[in-house]
Structure formats: C-alpha cells, structure tokens
Write an enzyme that holds these catalytic residues in place. Structure first.
Site: not given
Ligand code: PLP
Length: 467
Positions: A116, A111-113
């Site tokens: 970021l 999910f960090k994509d």
C-alpha cells in the site's frame, strides 16, 4: 505492459490505467496479458541487490510504458527507504528447515504496508500527470484501513474517507487510523456495524450525487499494483536462501489470496519455487477448493486471526483464470454461477493447474496456539496468530528435507497482543517507532449510522476532482 480483465470484456489498459481503475468495468480483475520471464542467469544477477533496487528490477516489466526506469527507481527508494528495518523484509531462521519472512516493518505493522505504501505513491504520480484528484472511500474493521490511511497521508492529490464501526475496532487499530493527522485524512466513526459501513461505501460508488463531483477510488486488495509489489519479497528471500539454484517453499497465511498469488506470479516469472502452501484458519473455503475442488462460501466464523476471516477470496479468480486457459467468457459464466449459488466446482484444468504449485492446510485455534508455542520454545520467537496459522501449515508440510520452508510473518505480534499473551504468556510491546501511539492525539468524526449522514459528510468535506 497491457492488462486484460479476467472476464474478458473490459478494455485493455496500460499499467497506469489498471492502477487507477482497480476493479475492471466488467467486474473482473486485471492481469498482465503475459508473464514477463527472467532467465536463471538474469535471476542470479539479482543477488546482493538492496530491497529497493530489487523492487525496481522486478517491477520494471510490469510498469513498462507507464513509468521510466528512473521514475520507478526513485519511487522504490522513497517507499522502501522508510521501513523500520534496513532489510525491509528480513528473514529469521527458526531451525535448519524453517524460516520466517518478517513483512511487518512498515508503519502499521502488517504486511499490507509493503504494497500500500507503493500504491499511494503510484496514485500520486499518475494523478499529477493527469492533473486529477482521487477520493478514496473505504470501510474497515481494522487492518486495511490503517495501512491505507498511512499510505496516503499527506499526499496532495488523494483524499481518504475511512469508515469504521464506532467502538468496534481494537484500540491499537483505531489509534493507528485516528492519530494520523493530515488534512487529506478523514476518519468516520459510524454508529453501526462493519457491514453497515461497507454498505454505505458501496452505495457511494453508485450514487450520482457523489460521482458527478468526485472521482471515487478504492484500495482493496484487487488492485493489481498491490500484488505486483508483493512479488518482490519472494525473490528477495529466495535469493538469500540459495535461489534460483535451490528451490524454496512458502507457507502463506491467506485470506483474500493476494499475498500467495504474488508467489504464483514470482514462479511464472521464472523463480524456482518448490511449493506454495495456502494456510487458512477455520474459514477454509480455499483449503476446500484446493483439496477437493469445492469452492463454496459458508458463514464467517470469528477467530483470533481476524484478517483471515473471509467468506470469499476475491483474488482466487486470478488463479482460476490463469490456470484455466485464460478464457474470459468461461470465467464470466463460472463466476455468475458462483454469485447465484455461493458455490462452484473447479474444472479439471483449474484443479490440475493449481495443484502443480499449491497445496493447502487449515489451522484451528488450538493448532494455531501450538505453532506459536513451538516458535517461542524452539526459536525464542514471539509470533502473531496469523503467522501462527502459516507456521502450523509449514510444520505439517510433507517436504523433502533439503527444501527450506519460509513462513510469511504477516503481522507484528504487538498488533494482536492479547492473543499472543494468552498463547505464550508474553505481552509483546510496540516497536519504538510506533511506541507513542497511546500518547498521540486522535481525530475522528462520529456520525449516526444512516447512509445520508456518511454521504453528506463526504460531499461537504471532499475537495472536488478537477475531472
Ligand atoms: C490481510 C492479511 C492476511 C491475508 O492476506 P491476503 O492477501 O488477503 O491473503 C494475513 N495476515 C494478515 C496479518 C493480514 O493483515
């Protein structure tokens, strides 16, 4: 929009300044000076928008003064046009009550994509405007490093040096970093532990031989812009489930409290949310804090959900500040106590404010495994262990029958396929778009474990910032 620090003494900054600063100079975290509000009618009008169009609408008040509407819309189109699913964050139904919100369709399958990728483009936009460069230095045990590298690869004004402990990250994680071939990406495999890598990075931020030629930046989850980008998928999913005319509950696999805090922001903006369930593994400092006000750090236990193996949740300070009356001096005092004692008690107003929206639950390895098996048997869904922690908490929640419960699916199951195979007997394959990960060539530099080796490499390689 003006941004203020949770510790009350750093200068107020605009969105551009807060994005480039990351951490505030007084050690605090930046927050908007007030929450933008949408009326129920304004929220109803958002139904049916594409993810990118909704993202621009939700972020608009937060970036006001730093990006025009046209600039913001172009950024959202670029960032969210590039995900592996047309819906960017699709909802999957498990049964009448339970849903998964798949947040893993970005380039590194976590999910960090979602945030970021946005942050990388924001950096580039603001640096271009200032004619400056930024050198990101980071340490990673796996996940954040690959998402950060993929977010900035190929950008002109950002260069990234990512340190990882040699031979101590999984092959998928390493390859997700080392197969990204771009002139601005440098992978440093150091002969040491993650803690050594982390220490070297901190030392570089304080080392004048570095800071006099380079503007060094960080990509950790304390950057406000990351949280802002995560608010979008709460609106996106709630609108599909009948919001704002029906309340939705969320169960969020939690480590640093960034993802679930974005849900709190959505609620402050006016989205009706029934409950935010903070789901932790056995590293349960947040579960203890939310259930009995005891915020005390212990040692970290390694689990099958490594992205949630944390001792201290940096973003929790944002919640404590907001529900505790936004008193920077009191917050400074409270955090000073925590730094000294590694423990603190929440005040009554913090406990009361938090419990109005949050509840919490903890899952050990057996409970996580059982939740993964439940999803497989009952809904034919293979889920990753982090999502399993969230689903365990969702299934255990005491909620009225008509409330839909959405579990945030934070990683693709193929990212943690050994644990998935042990739990459900299925070995998930990597999605097509990253399927040749094992065929691509890797590039990384091996360095000895001492600080000087890492620093000298950065100094000799990095393009000096103009400033
Ligand atoms: C980072 C991460 C989390 C924890 O998110 P926070 O915002 O730190 O609470 C959960 N699951 C996965 C897969 C992650 O990568």
């Amino acid at each position: 929009m003006d941004y203020i620090s949770t510790r009350g003494s750093a200068p107020t900054l605009d969105f551009e300044g807060a994005t480039l600063a990351g951490l505030a100079s007084d050690g605090g975290l930046y927050l908007p000076h007030e929450w933008p509000r949408l009326s129920l009618d304004e929220i109803r009008d958002l139904r049916g928008l594409s993810y990118a169009a909704l993202a621009a609408r939700i972020m608009r008040p937060f970036v006001a003064g730093s990006l025009t509407d046209d600039e913001l819309e172009a950024l959202c189109d670029k960032v969210y046009g590039d995900f592996g699913h047309a819906a960017v964050t699709p909802l999957v139904q498990l049964n009448e009550t339970h849903w998964l919100l798949e947040l893993f369709h970005g380039p590194t399958l976590a999910f960090k994509d979602v945030a970021l990728q946005m942050l990388g483009h924001l950096f580039e936009t603001f640096l271009e405007r200032r004619d400056e460069r930024l050198t990101i230095v980071g340490a990673t045990s796996g996940d954040t490093g690959s998402a950060a590298i993929n977010a900035v690869a190929g950008l002109d004004r950002v260069e990234i040096f990512m340190l990882h402990p040699h031979d101590r990250v999984s092959e998928v994680q390493r390859r997700q970093m080392t197969t990204v071939r771009a002139p601005n990406v440098h992978n440093l495999a150091i002969d040491g532990s993650f803690d050594d890598a982390q220490r070297h990075v901190k030392a570089m931020f304080a080392d004048e031989s570095v800071t006099k030629t380079l503007r060094v930046g960080a990509v950790n989850s304390i950057n406000w812009a990351r949280l802002m980008a995560q608010v979008v998928y709460y609106f996106y999913s709630a609108l599909q489930l009948g919001g704002p005319d029906r309340k939705v509950a969320y169960s969020v696999p939690t480590g640093n409290f960034g993802d679930v805090f974005a849900g709190y922001v959505a609620a402050q903006m006016g989205l009706p949310i029934e409950r935010l369930i903070v789901a932790t593994n056995v590293n349960d400092i947040l579960h203890r804090a939310l259930s009995d006000g005891d915020y005390s750090a212990g040692g970290v236990t390694a689990t099958i959900t490594p992205s949630m193996d944390i001792q201290v949740s940096s973003n929790f300070e944002r919640l404590l500040f907001d529900v505790g009356g936004r008193d920077g001096a009191a917050m400074t005092e409270q955090m000073r106590g925590f730094d000294a004692e590694k423990a603190m008690k929440l005040t009554n107003s913090q406990r009361g404010g938090a419990s109005a929206l949050f509840s919490s639950a903890r899952a050990d390895q057996d409970e996580t495994t059982r939740a993964m098996q439940w999803a497989y048997r009952n809904a034919a869904q293979v889920i990753d262990p982090h999502t399993g922690v969230g689903l365990h908490a969702a299934l255990a929640a005491d909620m009225a029958a008509h409330v839909p419960i959405v579990t945030l699916a934070t990683a693709h199951p193929a990212k943690f396929r050994d644990a998935v195979e042990r739990a459900v007997g299925v070995r998930p394959s990597l999605p097509q778009r990253v399927g040749d990960l094992f065929g691509r060539e890797e590039a990384f530099v091996e360095l000895p474990g001492d600080y000087d080796a890492a620093r000298d490499f950065v100094l000799e390689t990095a393009i000096p910032s103009a400033a």
